[in-house]
Design a protein around this motif. Structure first.
Motif, PDB file in Angstrom:
ATOM      1  N   MET A  70       0.810  -1.213   0.000  1.00 20.45           N
ATOM      2  CA  MET A  70       0.000   0.000   0.000  1.00 20.45           C
ATOM      3  C   MET A  70       0.845   1.267   0.000  1.00 20.45           C
ATOM      4  SD  MET A  70      -2.864   1.232   2.782  1.00 20.45           S
ATOM      5  CE  MET A  70      -3.762  -0.323   2.672  1.00 20.45           C
ATOM      6  N   PHE A  71       1.815   1.358   0.897  1.00 20.07           N
ATOM      7  CA  PHE A  71       2.564   2.597   1.074  1.00 20.07           C
ATOM      8  C   PHE A  71       3.393   2.991  -0.157  1.00 20.07           C
ATOM      9  CE2 PHE A  71       2.625   2.395   6.024  1.00 20.07           C
ATOM     10  CZ  PHE A  71       1.246   2.479   6.020  1.00 20.07           C
ATOM     11  N   PRO A  72       4.056   2.054  -0.863  1.00 23.93           N
ATOM     12  CA  PRO A  72       4.777   2.466  -2.079  1.00 23.93           C
ATOM     13  C   PRO A  72       3.873   3.097  -3.130  1.00 23.93           C
ATOM     14  CG  PRO A  72       5.569   0.328  -1.364  1.00 23.93           C
ATOM     15  CD  PRO A  72       4.369   0.644  -0.519  1.00 23.93           C
ATOM     16  N   SER A  73       2.652   2.560  -3.292  1.00 19.99           N
ATOM     17  CA  SER A  73       1.715   3.163  -4.245  1.00 19.99           C
ATOM     18  C   SER A  73       1.219   4.515  -3.754  1.00 19.99           C
ATOM     19  CB  SER A  73       0.528   2.218  -4.482  1.00 19.99           C
ATOM     20  OG  SER A  73       0.909   1.134  -5.309  1.00 19.99           O
ATOM     21  N   MET A  74       1.054   4.670  -2.446  1.00 24.34           N
ATOM     22  CA  MET A  74       0.700   5.977  -1.892  1.00 24.34           C
ATOM     23  C   MET A  74       1.788   7.003  -2.186  1.00 24.34           C
ATOM     24  SD  MET A  74      -0.941   4.791   1.779  1.00 24.34           S
ATOM     25  CE  MET A  74      -0.946   6.479   2.427  1.00 24.34           C
ATOM     26  N   LEU A  75       3.039   6.574  -2.077  1.00 27.71           N
ATOM     27  CA  LEU A  75       4.150   7.479  -2.396  1.00 27.71           C
ATOM     28  C   LEU A  75       4.132   7.864  -3.868  1.00 27.71           C
ATOM     29  CD1 LEU A  75       6.997   5.719  -0.361  1.00 27.71           C
ATOM     30  CD2 LEU A  75       6.045   7.992   0.094  1.00 27.71           C
ATOM     31  N   PHE A  76       3.856   6.912  -4.735  1.00 25.80           N
ATOM     32  CA  PHE A  76       3.786   7.207  -6.165  1.00 25.80           C
ATOM     33  C   PHE A  76       2.706   8.246  -6.453  1.00 25.80           C
ATOM     34  CE2 PHE A  76       2.269   6.761 -10.451  1.00 25.80           C
ATOM     35  CZ  PHE A  76       3.413   6.586 -11.197  1.00 25.80           C
ATOM     36  N   ILE A  77       1.518   8.073  -5.876  1.00 24.19           N
ATOM     37  CA  ILE A  77       0.405   9.018  -6.099  1.00 24.19           C
ATOM     38  C   ILE A  77       0.788  10.421  -5.663  1.00 24.19           C
ATOM     39  CG2 ILE A  77      -1.931   9.615  -5.368  1.00 24.19           C
ATOM     40  CD1 ILE A  77      -1.880   7.335  -7.354  1.00 24.19           C
ATOM     41  N   LYS A  78       1.475  10.517  -4.530  1.00 25.59           N
ATOM     42  CA  LYS A  78       1.820  11.836  -3.987  1.00 25.59           C
ATOM     43  C   LYS A  78       2.982  12.482  -4.733  1.00 25.59           C
ATOM     44  CE  LYS A  78       1.123  14.844  -0.591  1.00 25.59           C
ATOM     45  NZ  LYS A  78      -0.186  15.478  -0.301  1.00 25.59           N
ATOM     46  N   VAL A  79       3.991  11.678  -5.070  1.00 24.30           N
ATOM     47  CA  VAL A  79       5.206  12.236  -5.655  1.00 24.30           C
ATOM     48  C   VAL A  79       5.092  12.411  -7.165  1.00 24.30           C
ATOM     49  CG1 VAL A  79       7.691  11.848  -5.994  1.00 24.30           C
ATOM     50  CG2 VAL A  79       6.631  11.291  -3.796  1.00 24.30           C
ATOM     51  N   LYS A  80       4.495  11.422  -7.845  1.00 25.36           N
ATOM     52  CA  LYS A  80       4.471  11.453  -9.310  1.00 25.36           C
ATOM     53  C   LYS A  80       3.062  11.510  -9.889  1.00 25.36           C
ATOM     54  CE  LYS A  80       7.619   9.125 -11.454  1.00 25.36           C
ATOM     55  NZ  LYS A  80       8.414   8.024 -12.059  1.00 25.36           N
ATOM     56  N   GLY A  81       2.064  11.657  -9.009  1.00 24.06           N
ATOM     57  CA  GLY A  81       0.678  11.618  -9.464  1.00 24.06           C
ATOM     58  C   GLY A  81       0.301  12.709 -10.442  1.00 24.06           C
ATOM     59  N   ARG A  82       0.877  13.883 -10.301  1.00 28.02           N
ATOM     60  CA  ARG A  82       0.501  15.008 -11.163  1.00 28.02           C
ATOM     61  C   ARG A  82       1.013  14.847 -12.582  1.00 28.02           C
ATOM     62  NH1 ARG A  82       0.966  20.632  -7.634  1.00 28.02           N
ATOM     63  NH2 ARG A  82      -0.236  19.923  -5.820  1.00 28.02           N
ATOM     64  N   THR A  83       2.097  14.119 -12.744  1.00 29.66           N
ATOM     65  CA  THR A  83       2.700  13.988 -14.071  1.00 29.66           C
ATOM     66  C   THR A  83       2.511  12.595 -14.676  1.00 29.66           C
ATOM     67  OG1 THR A  83       4.828  13.382 -13.055  1.00 29.66           O
ATOM     68  CG2 THR A  83       4.451  15.722 -13.534  1.00 29.66           C
ATOM     69  N   ALA A  84       2.064  11.648 -13.881  1.00 28.72           N
ATOM     70  CA  ALA A  84       1.925  10.275 -14.364  1.00 28.72           C
ATOM     71  C   ALA A  84       0.714  10.136 -15.287  1.00 28.72           C
ATOM     72  CB  ALA A  84       1.786   9.318 -13.191  1.00 28.72           C
ATOM     73  N   ARG A  85       0.777   9.167 -16.197  1.00 25.92           N
ATOM     74  CA  ARG A  85      -0.354   8.880 -17.068  1.00 25.92           C
ATOM     75  C   ARG A  85      -1.503   8.313 -16.255  1.00 25.92           C
ATOM     76  NH1 ARG A  85       3.839   6.537 -20.059  1.00 25.92           N
ATOM     77  NH2 ARG A  85       3.006   4.447 -19.587  1.00 25.92           N
ATOM     78  N   ILE A  86      -2.719   8.481 -16.775  1.00 26.94           N
ATOM     79  CA  ILE A  86      -3.911   8.102 -16.025  1.00 26.94           C
ATOM     80  C   ILE A  86      -3.946   6.606 -15.722  1.00 26.94           C
ATOM     81  CG2 ILE A  86      -5.317   7.777 -18.107  1.00 26.94           C
ATOM     82  CD1 ILE A  86      -7.666   8.973 -16.444  1.00 26.94           C
ATOM     83  N   GLU A  87      -3.431   5.774 -16.638  1.00 26.13           N
ATOM     84  CA  GLU A  87      -3.450   4.327 -16.389  1.00 26.13           C
ATOM     85  C   GLU A  87      -2.502   3.952 -15.254  1.00 26.13           C
ATOM     86  OE1 GLU A  87      -0.794   4.955 -20.090  1.00 26.13           O
ATOM     87  OE2 GLU A  87      -2.660   5.746 -19.220  1.00 26.13           O
ATOM     88  N   LYS A  88      -1.391   4.688 -15.103  1.00 21.47           N
ATOM     89  CA  LYS A  88      -0.490   4.414 -13.986  1.00 21.47           C
ATOM     90  C   LYS A  88      -1.129   4.825 -12.670  1.00 21.47           C
ATOM     91  CE  LYS A  88       4.144   4.319 -15.940  1.00 21.47           C
ATOM     92  NZ  LYS A  88       5.532   4.810 -15.792  1.00 21.47           N
ATOM     93  N   LYS A  89      -1.795   5.969 -12.660  1.00 20.59           N
ATOM     94  CA  LYS A  89      -2.478   6.383 -11.430  1.00 20.59           C
ATOM     95  C   LYS A  89      -3.586   5.402 -11.066  1.00 20.59           C
ATOM     96  CE  LYS A  89      -3.162  10.679 -12.887  1.00 20.59           C
ATOM     97  NZ  LYS A  89      -3.602  12.098 -12.877  1.00 20.59           N
ATOM     98  N   ALA A  90      -4.319   4.921 -12.067  1.00 21.42           N
ATOM     99  CA  ALA A  90      -5.382   3.944 -11.813  1.00 21.42           C
ATOM    100  C   ALA A  90      -4.795   2.658 -11.226  1.00 21.42           C
ATOM    101  CB  ALA A  90      -6.139   3.652 -13.103  1.00 21.42           C
ATOM    102  N   TRP A  91      -3.654   2.234 -11.763  1.00 21.59           N
ATOM    103  CA  TRP A  91      -3.000   1.025 -11.260  1.00 21.59           C
ATOM    104  C   TRP A  91      -2.610   1.168  -9.788  1.00 21.59           C
ATOM    105  CZ3 TRP A  91      -1.892  -3.848 -11.031  1.00 21.59           C
ATOM    106  CH2 TRP A  91      -0.700  -4.293 -10.431  1.00 21.59           C
ATOM    107  N   HIS A  92      -2.072   2.315  -9.422  1.00 21.87           N
ATOM    108  CA  HIS A  92      -1.633   2.492  -8.040  1.00 21.87           C
ATOM    109  C   HIS A  92      -2.815   2.690  -7.089  1.00 21.87           C
ATOM    110  CE1 HIS A  92       2.681   2.330  -8.625  1.00 21.87           C
ATOM    111  NE2 HIS A  92       2.515   3.016  -9.750  1.00 21.87           N
ATOM    112  N   TRP A  93      -3.891   3.304  -7.550  1.00 22.71           N
ATOM    113  CA  TRP A  93      -5.101   3.367  -6.720  1.00 22.71           C
ATOM    114  C   TRP A  93      -5.682   1.962  -6.526  1.00 22.71           C
ATOM    115  CZ3 TRP A  93      -6.244   6.755  -3.385  1.00 22.71           C
ATOM    116  CH2 TRP A  93      -5.973   8.108  -3.581  1.00 22.71           C
ATOM    117  N   PHE A  94      -5.589   1.139  -7.560  1.00 21.44           N
ATOM    118  CA  PHE A  94      -6.014  -0.260  -7.417  1.00 21.44           C
ATOM    119  C   PHE A  94      -5.150  -0.977  -6.377  1.00 21.44           C
ATOM    120  CE2 PHE A  94      -5.001  -4.667  -8.532  1.00 21.44           C
ATOM    121  CZ  PHE A  94      -6.254  -5.259  -8.380  1.00 21.44           C
TER     122      PHE A  94
END
Length: 449
Positions: A392-416
C-alpha cells in the motif's frame, strides 16, 4: 526531524537523482544523523545479506504454513504471483529513497515527510511491530532447533523455554558484538556457507523421503470456511517469505547510486534467493503431503546425525540472519541513547549499548517463551502490518510524488494497489487473529510446544 516536511508545502514533490559526494559518513552529505553506518556498503554485500537472511530457518515452516492450506495448484500459483507482486513493490519503493534532494534512511521518515506526522507514527508502529514479532519468531525457531537436537539424544528433553532463553542470549551476544548491518560484512560469508549446507542436507533427505513415501495425501482438510481463512494465512506467510518492511533502512547502508544498487540487490534476492526458499517449501510438501510438520526437521528420517547437523546449522545461521530483521530497532535505540559522534564500543557508549541490548532481548525472549506458537508469529507478521508496508505505502508514495505527471493508467494502477492492499490487510488480519484465538484455546502460557 520535521516529519511534516514536504507534506506541509503545496508545491509538487519531485523524485531526485542522487547527487553529492560518493562517500558518506555516519552523518552524510544530507545531514542525516544515525548511530549506524550510512552510504558505505556494496550491493553485493546487501544482496548476500538478503539471500541468507530470507533463507533462514523459517523456511522450514513454509511447507506447512503455505502449501498445506493451499494445495498444489493454488500453492504454486500464489507463490509465483505474490512473489512477483512483492518484488515489484520493493522495486518501486527503492525509487523513493531520494525526494527533493533529500535522502531518507528510514521508512517512517519517508512517509512522514510526504504525508505528515500521522503517517510517520502509523509507519513507525507497523514497522516496529513487524520487526518485534519477527525477532520473537526467530527466538522461537532457534529454541525449537536446539530442542530437536536434545530430542535426538534424550527421550525426555528439557522444556522449550530453556532453549528459548539460550537462543535469546546468543542473539544478544551477537547484536552487542556486531551492532550494525554494515559490521556484518565478515559474517555474511559464514552465513552463506551455513545456509547452503543445511538446505542441501534438507533437500537430500526430502528427495529420499519423498521417493520412499508412496502413500502421500495432498488433500486439504477442514471446513469450507476454515479453508478460506487458512488460505489467507498462507498468503501472509508467502509475503513474510519475500519481504521485510525495512527496505529504506537496508538501502541507507548502500553507497551511491543507492537506487540502482538496491535494485541490483533485490534482483539477487528474487532470483538466487527465491530459488532456495521456494524450493524447500515445495519439496517439503512433495515429500510429506498433509503430514508436513510445522517444523520440517521433525519429519526428516535417516541417521540421527542428519537431524542434529541440520538443526545445529539452522541455529547458528539464525544468529546472523535474525540481525537484519531487528537492526532498524537497534538503530533507533542507538541513535537516541548513544553519543553518535563517538565509537559504539568505547567508554559510556559501551555501557549504554550493553543495557539497550539486554533490555531488548530480555523482553522479547520472555514474550517468546510465554507464547510459543511459531506459526502464529509468521502469519500475524504478514497480515495487518507487513501488507501495508509492502504494497500500500509504495503506491501511496507514487500518487503523492508522481501523481501530477503520471499517465492516467499508472495512477489507476496504483489506486487499485491501495484498494486491493487494504482489503488484503483486512482478510489476512482476520485469518491471523482467528488462528491465534484457536491456539490460545489449545495451549497455555509457557507451553512446552
Amino acid at each position: 526531524m520535521d516529519v511534516e516536511g514536504t507534506a506541509s508545502k503545496d508545491k509538487p514533490l519531485t523524485l531526485n537523482l542522487e547527487q553529492g559526494h560518493e562517500k558518506g559518513t555516519q552523518n552524510d552529505d544530507y545531514g542525516l544523523a544515525s548511530a549506524h553506518t550510512i552510504d558505505r556498503d556494496s550491493w553485493q554485500q546487501v544482496g548476500l545479506l538478503l539471500v541468507t537472511s530470507f533463507n533462514c530457518g523459517w523456511i522450514l515452516s513454509f511447507s506447512n504454513l503455505i502449501m498445506l492450506p493451499l494445495g498444489w495448484t493454488w500453492g504454486v500459483i500464489c507463490l509465483v504471483l505474490v512473489g512477483l507482486y512483492t518484488a515489484y513493490a520493493n522495486w518501486l519503493l527503492a525509487a523513493f529513497h531520494f525526494i527533493d534532494g533529500r535522502r531518507f534512511i528510514r521508512y517512517r521518515d519517508l512517509m512522514g515527510s510526504v504525508y505528515g506526522s500521522y503517517m510517520y507514527h502509523i509507519t513507525w508502529s507497523f514497522q516496529f511491530l513487524t520487526l518485534l514479532l519477527g525477532n520473537m519468531g526467530f527466538i522461537l525457531m532457534g529454541g525449537k532447533a536446539l530442542k530437536e537436537i536434545n530430542s535426538v539424544f534424550n527421550d525426555s528433553p528439557l522444556r522449550l523455554q530453556y532453549y528459548i532463553v539460550i537462543t535469546g542470549a546468543a542473539y544478544f551476544v551477537f547484536s552487542f558484538s556486531i551492532p550494525t548491518l554494515s559490521a556484518m560484512k565478515n559474517w555474511l560469508g559464514v552465513s552463506a556457507v551455513a545456509t547452503f549446507a543445511y538446505i542441501v542436507f534438507v533437500l537430500i533427505v526430502l528427495v529420499k523421503d519423498g521417493k520412499s513415501n508412496s502413500n502421500r495425501d495432498f488433500g486439504i482438510s477442514g471446513s469450507e470456511v476454515g479453508k478460506v481463512f487458512n488460505a489467507f494465512g498462507a498468503i501472509s506467510a508467502i509475503i513474510v517469505s519475500n519481504t521485510s518492511g525495512l527496505l529504506p533502512e537496508l538501502q541507507s547502508t548502500l553507497r551511491k547510486p543507492a537506487v540502482q544498487n538496491m535494485r541490483n540487490a533485490l534482483c539477487l534476492q528474487y532470483t538466487v534467493g527465491v530459488l532456495f526458499y521456494y524450493g524447500v517449501t515445495i519439496m517439503g510438501y512433495w515429500a510429506y503431503g498433509s503430514l508436513t510438520s510445522a517444523y520440517l526437521p521433525e519429519n526428516l528420517t535417516g541417521p540421527k546425525w542428519i537431524n542434529v547437523l541440520v538443526n545445529a546449522i539452522v541455529f547458528l545461521q539464525s544468529i546472523v540472519s535474525q540481525h537484519m530483521f531487528v537492526a532498524p530497532i537497534h538503530e533507533a535505540l542507538d541513535t537516541k541513547f548513544l553519543e553518535i559522534d563517538k565509537p559504539m564500543h568505547a567508554g559510556e557508549n559501551l555501557k549504554r549499548l550493553f543495557l539497550l541490548r539486554v533490555f531488548f532481548f530480555t523482553g522479547n525472549t520472555f514474550v517468546a517463551a510465554a507464547f510459543p506458537f511459531m506459526g502464529d508469529f509468521v502469519n500475524f507478521l504478514g497480515s495487518f502490518s507487513l501488507v501495508p508496508l509492502t504494497f500500500m505505502f509504495p503506491s501511496m508514495l507514487f500518487i503523492k510524488v508522481k501523481g501530477r505527471t503520471a499517465r492516467i493508467e499508472k495512477k489507476a494502477w496504483h489506486w487499485f494497489n491501495i484498494g486491493f492492499s487494504f482489503l488484503l490487510t483486512i482478510a489476512t488480519t482476520i485469518s491471523a487473529v482467528r488462528l491465534i484465538v484457536n491456539n490460545i484455546q489449545k495451549y497455555h502460557f509457557f507451553a512446552d510446544a
